[in-house]
Design a protein around this motif. Structure first.
Motif, short mmCIF file in Angstrom:
data_model
loop_
_atom_site.label_atom_id
_atom_site.label_comp_id
_atom_site.label_asym_id
_atom_site.label_seq_id
_atom_site.Cartn_x
_atom_site.Cartn_y
_atom_site.Cartn_z
N VAL A 113 0.85 -1.19 0.00
CA VAL A 113 0.00 0.00 0.00
C VAL A 113 0.88 1.23 0.00
O VAL A 113 1.73 1.39 0.89
N GLY A 114 0.72 2.10 -0.99
CA GLY A 114 1.44 3.36 -1.02
C GLY A 114 0.58 4.49 -0.51
O GLY A 114 -0.59 4.61 -0.89
N GLY B 179 4.57 9.07 2.71
CA GLY B 179 5.88 8.46 2.52
C GLY B 179 5.96 7.00 2.89
O GLY B 179 7.03 6.40 2.81
N ASP B 180 4.82 6.41 3.28
CA ASP B 180 4.81 5.01 3.70
C ASP B 180 4.51 4.07 2.53
O ASP B 180 3.64 4.36 1.70
N ILE B 181 5.21 2.95 2.48
CA ILE B 181 4.75 1.78 1.74
C ILE B 181 4.53 0.70 2.79
O ILE B 181 5.48 0.24 3.43
N THR B 182 3.29 0.34 3.00
CA THR B 182 2.91 -0.61 4.04
C THR B 182 2.67 -1.98 3.42
O THR B 182 2.01 -2.08 2.38
N TYR C 126 7.64 0.69 5.30
CA TYR C 126 8.84 1.37 4.82
C TYR C 126 8.50 2.84 4.69
O TYR C 126 7.48 3.21 4.10
N ASN C 127 9.34 3.70 5.24
CA ASN C 127 9.09 5.13 5.16
C ASN C 127 10.35 5.85 4.71
O ASN C 127 11.46 5.50 5.12
N GLN C 128 10.15 6.85 3.88
CA GLN C 128 11.26 7.67 3.40
C GLN C 128 10.80 9.12 3.41
O GLN C 128 9.74 9.44 2.88
N PRO C 129 11.56 10.02 4.02
CA PRO C 129 11.16 11.43 4.09
C PRO C 129 10.97 12.03 2.70
O PRO C 129 11.69 11.69 1.75
N GLY D 239 8.16 -9.96 5.48
CA GLY D 239 7.36 -8.87 4.95
C GLY D 239 8.07 -7.54 4.91
O GLY D 239 7.48 -6.52 4.55
N GLU D 240 9.35 -7.53 5.28
CA GLU D 240 10.10 -6.27 5.31
C GLU D 240 10.52 -5.85 3.90
O GLU D 240 10.78 -6.68 3.03
N LEU D 241 10.63 -4.54 3.71
CA LEU D 241 11.09 -3.96 2.46
C LEU D 241 12.44 -3.30 2.69
O LEU D 241 12.64 -2.59 3.68
#
Length: 413
Positions: A44-45, A49-52, A69-72, A110-112
């Motif tokens: 899920v985008g 900034g999250d991809i869950t 996963y989060n990226q500023p 399940g980690e990215l």
């Protein structure tokens, strides 16, 4: 424009919260004993900034978060897997600068993990693959771009850039003030790319030459319609009349809430012809009970069922189902596809389960549909009736989970 967009979102969210919905699974509904006890992963985008990564088990009737996963300063508005390496995920960045990033999925945890990144023009909103060639549409950057990738998840610098400007605004001056490519898709033969340009009222065409694109003559659509997304269908057993026109393209037009159907044909001299055969509304005139303060409905995503028998188009901000137990709900229009001609017939509106179904997708089997509800901050999953194409128990059953800050893309991994 930013101010208007903020007010628009605020209005939608305030109405969506009039009747808050539960984000919890109703355990009293029990298990479906005939469903496989198997875990499915979804990405899920969201605009924060999250991809869950979610895990869905149809037998247990559970939907849970696995990782985030989060990226500023990252706006992951579209994700897709690599054509051959399904554990590598590519995501657009709709920010400024835009571009692509790649991530590796550990299916056990399940980690990215981020692998690569390449900057592009701002507002990158869609990805399509042709082999190792990644083709993207940049909405606010008015462009179509290409990148080269590989099975390791590497991304090259930009290879091709096609940027467009309008001499004057289109009929919808607020939304068509400039060119806005909204999606890229590759035709089933792999020879052409189609990019619906919402701002220019064009289907922009490109030929694929190895690792590069070449512009081809664009296809004009109805002025002010705002083509957003499209889907191809190859008819397996065409009627004799359509024997040489087996490929159909369906285009959803955001600004006029219409679905346009074209027969396509490729000639030996390299020309690619579109012939319009249908134009239908995505919302029947009597379907919506929208409030005066709600923004006008806009058509969103278009998807063809795995068995090619049904076609679906999401309607955002239509509030066709305003008295549901879980609050107001937008709709997804269901159409039946004629297997001989590709023509479609409107069947009914289905409940989306919340507000602003910007994106939705089916699992590989076609048994389940996941819907990203942008303004309800929710992902909902329904089972799909294979005979009718309808969502099972949509009125009484919901399996959903809260995902923070405007989820806009949900894909099965």
């Amino acid at each position: 424009m930013l101010g208007l967009d903020f007010i628009r979102r605020l209005a939608v969210r305030s109405l969506a919260l009039i009747q808050p919905r539960s984000d919890l699974v109703n355990e009293s509904q029990g298990k479906y004993s005939y469903l496989e006890n198997k875990d499915y992963l979804l990405s899920v985008g969201s605009y924060n900034g999250d991809i869950t990564v979610l895990k869905y088990n149809p037998f247990q009737n559970t939907l849970t978060k696995v990782s985030t996963y989060n990226q500023p300063s990252f706006q992951p508005s579209w994700q897709t897997t690599h054509p051959t390496q399904k554990d590598i995920i590519y995501s657009t960045d709709e920010g400024n600068p835009g571009g692509l990033i790649s991530l590796r999925l550990d299916r056990g945890s399940g980690e990215l993990k981020k692998l690569g990144k390449s900057e592009g023009i701002n507002g990158t909103v869609s990805i399509a693959f042709h082999g190792e060639l990644a083709i993207v549409a940049a909405y606010t950057g008015h462009s179509v771009q290409t990148f080269e990738t590989n099975e390791a998840g590497d991304i090259s610098q930009v290879r091709d850039t096609f940027t467009y400007f309008l001499g004057e605004p289109g009929p919808n001056k607020e939304r068509q003030e400039s060119s806005h490519p909204h999606q890229v898709i590759v035709d089933p033969t792999g020879h052409y790319v189609v990019a619906p340009d919402l701002g220019a009222d064009l289907l922009r065409l490109y030929t694929i030459n190895g690792s590069h694109l070449s512009e081809f003559q664009s296809i004009p659509v109805t002025p002010g319609s705002g083509p957003r997304h499209a889907a191809f269908l190859v008819i397996d057993k065409p009627d004799e009349i359509f024997e040489r026109n087996r490929t159909i393209i369906y285009v959803v037009n955001e600004l006029q809430n219409t679905l346009t159907v074209y027969k396509t044909r490729q000639y030996d001299n390299g020309t690619f012809v579109f012939h319009q055969v249908q134009n239908l509304d995505t919302l029947p005139p009597t379907s919506t009970r929208q409030l005066v303060s709600v923004p006008s409905p806009t058509a969103g995503e278009i998807v063809i069922s795995k068995d090619k028998r049904f076609l679906y188009v999401s309607n955002r901000n239509d509030y066709s189902f305003s008295d549901r137990k879980f609050g107001a709900s937008d709709s997804i229009a269901l159409y039946k596809v004629d297997p001989l001609t590709g023509f479609v017939t409107f069947v009914k509106l289905l409940q989306a389960g919340g507000i602003t179904p910007r994106h939705f997708s089916f699992d590989e089997s076609g048994k389940f549909v996941a819907i990203a509800l942008q303004e309800t901050d929710t992902i909902v999953i329904y089972r799909v009736d294979p005979a009718t194409g309808e969502f099972v128990d949509a009125e009484t059953h919901e399996l959903s989970i809260h995902v923070s800050d405007r989820p806009v893309c949900v894909n099965w991994l």
